[in-house]
Motif scaffolding. Structure first.
Motif, short mmCIF file in Angstrom:
data_model
loop_
_atom_site.label_atom_id
_atom_site.label_comp_id
_atom_site.label_asym_id
_atom_site.label_seq_id
_atom_site.Cartn_x
_atom_site.Cartn_y
_atom_site.Cartn_z
N SER A 37 0.83 -1.21 0.00
CA SER A 37 0.00 0.00 0.00
C SER A 37 0.86 1.25 0.00
N ARG A 38 1.88 1.25 0.83
CA ARG A 38 2.77 2.41 0.90
C ARG A 38 3.51 2.60 -0.43
N GLY A 39 3.96 1.49 -0.99
CA GLY A 39 4.72 1.58 -2.22
C GLY A 39 3.93 2.09 -3.41
N ILE A 40 2.67 1.65 -3.52
CA ILE A 40 1.87 2.13 -4.65
C ILE A 40 1.21 3.48 -4.34
N GLY A 41 0.94 3.73 -3.06
CA GLY A 41 0.28 4.97 -2.69
C GLY A 41 1.14 6.20 -2.88
N LEU A 42 2.46 6.01 -2.88
CA LEU A 42 3.35 7.15 -3.10
C LEU A 42 3.36 7.60 -4.56
N ASP A 43 2.80 6.79 -5.43
CA ASP A 43 2.62 7.20 -6.83
C ASP A 43 1.52 8.25 -6.88
N SER A 44 1.85 9.45 -7.34
CA SER A 44 0.88 10.55 -7.32
C SER A 44 -0.34 10.25 -8.18
N ARG A 45 -0.21 9.34 -9.13
CA ARG A 45 -1.35 8.98 -9.96
C ARG A 45 -2.33 8.10 -9.20
N ILE A 46 -1.89 7.48 -8.11
CA ILE A 46 -2.72 6.55 -7.35
C ILE A 46 -3.17 7.17 -6.03
N GLY A 47 -2.22 7.66 -5.24
CA GLY A 47 -2.55 8.25 -3.95
C GLY A 47 -2.69 7.21 -2.86
N ALA A 48 -2.40 7.62 -1.64
CA ALA A 48 -2.34 6.68 -0.52
C ALA A 48 -3.68 6.40 0.14
N LYS A 49 -4.65 7.28 -0.04
CA LYS A 49 -5.91 7.12 0.68
C LYS A 49 -6.74 5.96 0.13
N PHE A 50 -7.48 5.31 1.04
CA PHE A 50 -8.38 4.20 0.71
C PHE A 50 -7.61 2.99 0.16
N LEU A 51 -6.38 2.84 0.60
CA LEU A 51 -5.60 1.65 0.28
C LEU A 51 -5.24 0.92 1.57
N LYS A 52 -6.21 0.81 2.46
CA LYS A 52 -6.01 0.15 3.74
C LYS A 52 -6.77 -1.16 3.74
N ALA A 53 -6.03 -2.27 3.86
CA ALA A 53 -6.67 -3.58 3.86
C ALA A 53 -7.48 -3.78 5.13
N GLY A 54 -8.56 -4.53 5.03
CA GLY A 54 -9.41 -4.78 6.18
C GLY A 54 -10.59 -5.65 5.81
N PRO A 55 -11.67 -5.56 6.59
CA PRO A 55 -12.84 -6.41 6.34
C PRO A 55 -13.81 -5.87 5.30
N GLY A 56 -13.41 -4.83 4.57
CA GLY A 56 -14.29 -4.29 3.53
C GLY A 56 -14.96 -3.01 3.97
N PHE A 57 -15.56 -2.31 3.00
CA PHE A 57 -16.18 -1.03 3.30
C PHE A 57 -17.61 -1.22 3.79
N GLY A 58 -18.07 -0.23 4.54
CA GLY A 58 -19.44 -0.22 5.04
C GLY A 58 -19.91 1.21 5.16
N GLY A 59 -20.80 1.47 6.11
CA GLY A 59 -21.26 2.83 6.34
C GLY A 59 -22.51 3.19 5.57
N SER A 60 -22.83 4.48 5.64
CA SER A 60 -24.08 4.98 5.06
C SER A 60 -23.98 5.32 3.59
N CYS A 61 -22.75 5.39 3.05
CA CYS A 61 -22.59 5.90 1.68
C CYS A 61 -22.20 4.84 0.67
N PHE A 62 -21.03 4.23 0.83
CA PHE A 62 -20.49 3.37 -0.21
C PHE A 62 -21.44 2.25 -0.63
N PRO A 63 -21.96 1.43 0.31
CA PRO A 63 -22.81 0.32 -0.13
C PRO A 63 -24.05 0.78 -0.90
N LYS A 64 -24.77 1.77 -0.37
CA LYS A 64 -26.01 2.19 -1.05
C LYS A 64 -25.72 2.96 -2.33
N ASP A 65 -24.63 3.74 -2.35
CA ASP A 65 -24.32 4.51 -3.55
C ASP A 65 -23.89 3.60 -4.70
N MET A 66 -23.18 2.53 -4.37
CA MET A 66 -22.78 1.59 -5.42
C MET A 66 -24.01 0.89 -6.01
#
Length: 459
Positions: free
Chosen positions: A239-268
């Protein structure tokens, strides 16, 4: 400017308080009488850092008030923001716009003089056209302009996101209306935040396109984490290695149990339905939804493997329940899938969350709520970290290991340093870092933790 906010939910309340903070006269309207009464007393219906203080300050200054009647507020306002919920319809996942349309009709009945009607709720492309049609039907002679102004608020840092946004998006068909919106946001744009003006349908699509792209990044790095576990690589370094590429960016490259919340699931789901309706299926988004849904099951299997292949009769301490830290929001939280499946597999669960237990308890029957992380872990066979609250980052891992029956910690957010966990006497399992029981490094390669230990010993 005199502004009415319709809806005292997350978006409406934050928007109203922040607009009052930059100098506007704001009335927040909601039909929920007890909620409005509580807000008048300074009691917040949601957990959001700094919101109670901001509401108190702007209310005391006379720029923020709360009402249950819409018509009087609309009649005296220059702008009316629609901030009601658009949950997914159970039948097809499309956004349920019933509340938006009902509010539009009610606004139309109360209009007096030229008024901006601003759709702040997240809505599919073309909703603004429907809102305008409803207003024209109810009040044919009304002087009104309908604009789209999607929100980009992250729970936990919503006030900062509003006051110092990456961008403000406004879409409309009337240059005069766009000019008024520019004036409304001038205190923020004058401080350097860019204003993006476009047509209404483009503004509506920007919100969905942005959220779905971020969800794609999360889905991608989670699949890379699976590969890391198989080949003995470290997903944090990837994540750190690819996130330092300005074309990619470091945000939202955190491994885990997947996304949730009020926005991403319903918006997709809403964007997928819109695309399908127009004969343009979005295969990448459809795949990301499927992968994210399956991710929770993968985390359950990881926990069971770490526990020796079965959790039957075992006690599990769960740290964190909300979909992310710094919020009490349980919508689409990973815990709502993971914990019931562990219970079904025979486990008993005691959990602790710094803010979400009141909302979580009725959603997780059978889960015992504890007063602290160490109380949850007392006598448990293993601990599982589900939400990466800052409070947990300072947890005494040695104390955690001592109160556990078996010193096993499964970290689904990679919050802890593997070496620190091991030095504390814990058997530590994380995501995509080569320390999982199922990890099978390639011949001649070593797990990251073992390699790092050897390097430290040499140095």
């Amino acid at each position: 400017m005199k502004i009415t906010i319709v809806g005292a939910g997350y978006v409406g309340l934050v928007t109203g308080a922040c607009l009052a903070a930059i100098g506007h006269d704001v009335v927040v309207v909601d039909r929920d009488g007890p909620k409005i009464a509580a807000l008048r007393r300074g009691v917040m219906p949601i957990y959001e850092a700094g919101l109670d203080r901001l509401v108190a300050e702007t209310a005391a200054a006379g720029r923020l008030s709360f009402e249950t009647s819409l018509a009087p507020a609309v009649a005296t306002s220059q702008a009316v923001f629609i901030c009601v919920g658009t949950p997914p319809r159970p039948a097809d996942g499309h956004a349920d716009l019933a509340s938006v349309y009902a509010v539009a009709a009610e606004i139309a009945q109360a209009l007096a003089g030229f008024t901006l009607v601003v759709t702040k709720s997240t809505v599919p492309v073309g909703t603004g056209d429907e809102v305008e049609a409803i207003i024209r039907e109810v009040a044919p002679d009304a002087r009104v302009a309908v604009v789209s102004n999607p929100e980009f608020l992250r729970e936990g840092v919503a006030i900062a996101d509003f006051m110092r946004p990456d961008r403000i998006v406004v879409g409309g068909e009337d240059d005069g209306a766009l000019g008024l919106m520019a004036a409304l946001y001038a205190p923020i744009t004058d401080a350097g935040s860019p204003l993006v003006t476009t047509n209404r349908r483009t503004a509506e699509l920007i919100k969905y396109a942005a959220n779905c792209f971020l969800a794609l990044k999360i889905t991608y790095i989670n699949e890379i984490a699976n590969l890391c576990e198989e080949v003995g690589a470290d997903v944090e370094d990837v994540s750190r290695g690819i996130g330092l590429d300005s074309r990619i960016g470091a945000k939202f490259l955190k491994a885990g149990p997947g996304f949730g919340g009020s926005c991403f699931p319903k918006d997709m789901l809403a964007l997928m339905k819109t695309a399908q309706d127009h004969g343009v299926p979005l295969r990448s988004v459809e795949t990301a939804v499927a992968v994210n849904d399956a991710r929770k099951g993968e985390m359950v299997r990881k926990i069971i493997r770490a526990a020796g292949g079965s959790v039957q009769g075992k006690s599990i301490a769960v740290l964190g329940l909300t979909f992310k830290p710094d919020t009490d929001d349980m919508r689409s939280a990973a815990s709502l899938i993971i914990l019931p499946r562990l219970i079904k597999a025979g486990a008993s669960i005691r959990a602790y969350d710094p803010a979400g237990m009141a909302h979580a308890a009725p959603l997780l029957p059978g889960v015992v709520m504890a007063a602290s992380a160490l109380e949850a872990a007392e006598g448990a066979d293993l601990a599982v970290l589900v939400t990466e609250w800052a409070e947990f980052s300072t947890l005494d891992l040695g104390a955690l290991g001592r109160v556990l029956k078996n010193p096993l910690l499964v970290d689904l957010r990679n919050l802890f340093d593997p070496l620190a966990a091991e030095r504390s006497g814990l058997r530590y399992v994380s995501v995509g870092r080569g320390d999982s029981p199922e990890a099978m490094p390639l011949t001649g390669h070593q797990p990251f933790a073992a390699m790092q230990q050897k390097l430290l010993a040499v140095s």
